[in-house]
Design a protein around this motif. Structure first.
Motif, PDB file in Angstrom:
ATOM      1  N   ALA A   1      -6.680   6.257   2.236  1.00  0.00           N
ATOM      2  CA  ALA A   1      -6.870   6.803   0.889  1.00  0.00           C
ATOM      3  C   ALA A   1      -5.704   7.708   0.505  1.00  0.00           C
ATOM      4  O   ALA A   1      -5.247   7.702  -0.640  1.00  0.00           O
ATOM      5  N   ALA A   2      -5.212   8.488   1.478  1.00  0.00           N
ATOM      6  CA  ALA A   2      -4.076   9.378   1.210  1.00  0.00           C
ATOM      7  C   ALA A   2      -2.842   8.576   0.831  1.00  0.00           C
ATOM      8  O   ALA A   2      -2.133   8.926  -0.124  1.00  0.00           O
ATOM      9  N   GLU A   3      -2.573   7.505   1.555  1.00  0.00           N
ATOM     10  CA  GLU A   3      -1.416   6.660   1.233  1.00  0.00           C
ATOM     11  C   GLU A   3      -1.545   6.088  -0.177  1.00  0.00           C
ATOM     12  O   GLU A   3      -0.581   6.088  -0.957  1.00  0.00           O
ATOM     13  N   ARG A   4      -2.735   5.607  -0.539  1.00  0.00           N
ATOM     14  CA  ARG A   4      -2.967   5.031  -1.865  1.00  0.00           C
ATOM     15  C   ARG A   4      -2.838   6.087  -2.952  1.00  0.00           C
ATOM     16  O   ARG A   4      -2.138   5.898  -3.952  1.00  0.00           O
ATOM     17  N   GLU A   5      -3.495   7.225  -2.773  1.00  0.00           N
ATOM     18  CA  GLU A   5      -3.445   8.283  -3.785  1.00  0.00           C
ATOM     19  C   GLU A   5      -2.036   8.839  -3.964  1.00  0.00           C
ATOM     20  O   GLU A   5      -1.603   9.099  -5.081  1.00  0.00           O
ATOM     21  N   LEU A   6      -1.311   9.016  -2.867  1.00  0.00           N
ATOM     22  CA  LEU A   6       0.070   9.502  -2.948  1.00  0.00           C
ATOM     23  C   LEU A   6       0.921   8.531  -3.761  1.00  0.00           C
ATOM     24  O   LEU A   6       1.670   8.942  -4.648  1.00  0.00           O
ATOM     25  N   ARG A   7       0.796   7.259  -3.465  1.00  0.00           N
ATOM     26  CA  ARG A   7       1.550   6.225  -4.186  1.00  0.00           C
ATOM     27  C   ARG A   7       1.176   6.218  -5.669  1.00  0.00           C
ATOM     28  O   ARG A   7       2.033   6.244  -6.541  1.00  0.00           O
TER      29      ARG A   7
ATOM     30  N   PHE B   1       5.359   7.904  -4.577  1.00  0.00           N
ATOM     31  CA  PHE B   1       5.979   7.946  -3.247  1.00  0.00           C
ATOM     32  C   PHE B   1       5.108   7.187  -2.259  1.00  0.00           C
ATOM     33  O   PHE B   1       3.883   7.271  -2.302  1.00  0.00           O
ATOM     34  N   GLU B   2       5.762   6.483  -1.357  1.00  0.00           N
ATOM     35  CA  GLU B   2       5.078   5.804  -0.261  1.00  0.00           C
ATOM     36  C   GLU B   2       5.480   6.510   1.026  1.00  0.00           C
ATOM     37  O   GLU B   2       6.666   6.780   1.244  1.00  0.00           O
ATOM     38  N   ALA B   3       4.508   6.795   1.864  1.00  0.00           N
ATOM     39  CA  ALA B   3       4.757   7.502   3.124  1.00  0.00           C
ATOM     40  C   ALA B   3       4.963   6.505   4.256  1.00  0.00           C
ATOM     41  O   ALA B   3       4.244   5.525   4.362  1.00  0.00           O
ATOM     42  N   SER B   4       5.944   6.781   5.109  1.00  0.00           N
ATOM     43  CA  SER B   4       6.122   5.947   6.306  1.00  0.00           C
ATOM     44  C   SER B   4       5.212   6.411   7.428  1.00  0.00           C
ATOM     45  O   SER B   4       4.967   5.676   8.373  1.00  0.00           O
ATOM     46  N   SER B   5       4.692   7.651   7.294  1.00  0.00           N
ATOM     47  CA  SER B   5       3.839   8.199   8.341  1.00  0.00           C
ATOM     48  C   SER B   5       2.794   9.126   7.720  1.00  0.00           C
ATOM     49  O   SER B   5       3.124   9.969   6.888  1.00  0.00           O
ATOM     50  N   THR B   6       1.552   8.946   8.139  1.00  0.00           N
ATOM     51  CA  THR B   6       0.479   9.862   7.738  1.00  0.00           C
ATOM     52  C   THR B   6      -0.291  10.280   8.979  1.00  0.00           C
ATOM     53  O   THR B   6      -0.418   9.505   9.929  1.00  0.00           O
TER      54      THR B   6
ATOM     55  N   PRO C   1      10.558   6.369  -2.742  1.00  0.00           N
ATOM     56  CA  PRO C   1      10.075   6.166  -4.108  1.00  0.00           C
ATOM     57  C   PRO C   1       9.565   4.741  -4.329  1.00  0.00           C
ATOM     58  O   PRO C   1      10.154   3.774  -3.845  1.00  0.00           O
ATOM     59  N   VAL C   2       8.430   4.637  -5.031  1.00  0.00           N
ATOM     60  CA  VAL C   2       7.844   3.363  -5.457  1.00  0.00           C
ATOM     61  C   VAL C   2       7.328   3.577  -6.883  1.00  0.00           C
ATOM     62  O   VAL C   2       7.427   4.669  -7.422  1.00  0.00           O
ATOM     63  N   ALA C   3       6.751   2.561  -7.457  1.00  0.00           N
ATOM     64  CA  ALA C   3       6.205   2.684  -8.812  1.00  0.00           C
ATOM     65  C   ALA C   3       4.948   3.543  -8.809  1.00  0.00           C
ATOM     66  O   ALA C   3       4.049   3.342  -7.995  1.00  0.00           O
TER      67      ALA C   3
END
Length: 187
Positions: free
Chosen positions: A97-103, A108-113, A140-142
């Motif tokens: 969920a953190a990866e999705r919400e951050l994006r 931004f996309e995280a390589s590590s969470t 950076p991503v959309a």
């Protein structure tokens, strides 16, 4: 427990007998009701509660900067500088969920969470679980904002993060997330 496609945490078995549990109000956002509880002295009392879906708060760092979002909160009629956050979908982990919400919120996309901590919030009236996740290695991503999200991405130097989090106006999730990450030596 609501079946709205969002994650909701199961409650523990009660230590005090629950004689009745009733839902009095239900929306797409929260459910409200009460439990009639027998207290240790034999008396009974209605304990009112509101249930919200489980949420995640993201502490994300890039280039010695903390990534935050600034948005107007109609419920309190103030603009807040906050950590990115959102609802955890059913079957989704806190880190997913953190990866999705951050994006979605920051682009931004995280390589590590990594999972930091999970807490019950405002336990005198809420049935709401919140998880905190640390994210790094951002690319950076959309950005993919929801139709009710009108926010701006802001960067805060790491050495100012605690002071910024504690400055008014602020909120519990931002203060908690930054203090947890600070305690872990991450900000």
């Amino acid at each position: 427990m609501s079946d709205d496609g969002r994650r909701h945490e199961a409650l523990a078995d009660p230590e005090w007998p629950v004689l009745e549990s009733a839902v009095e109000y239900e929306t797409g956002w929260f459910t409200g009701g009460y439990d009639l509880v027998e207290q240790p002295d034999g008396s009974t009392k209605r304990y009112y509660w509101a249930e919200l879906a489980t949420a995640v708060v993201v502490v994300s760092v890039t280039d010695e900067q903390l990534v935050m979002v600034e948005q107007y909160r109609p419920t309190i009629r103030e603009t807040q500088l906050e950590l990115p956050a959102g609802i955890v979908e059913q079957g989704e982990s806190f880190t997913g969920a953190a990866e999705r919400e951050l994006r979605e919120e920051t682009g931004f996309e995280a390589s590590s969470t990594s999972f930091l901590q999970e807490v019950w919030c405002t336990t005198g009236m809420l049935r709401h679980r919140r998880g905190f996740v640390f994210a790094e290695g951002l690319s950076p991503v959309a950005q993919e904002l929801d139709d009710n999200e009108f926010l701006s991405v802001r960067a805060v130097p790491l050495d100012e993060a605690v002071d910024v989090a504690r400055a008014q106006p602020t909120n519990d999730a931002t203060v908690e997330g930054i203090l947890i990450a600070h305690d872990e030596g991450l900000v």
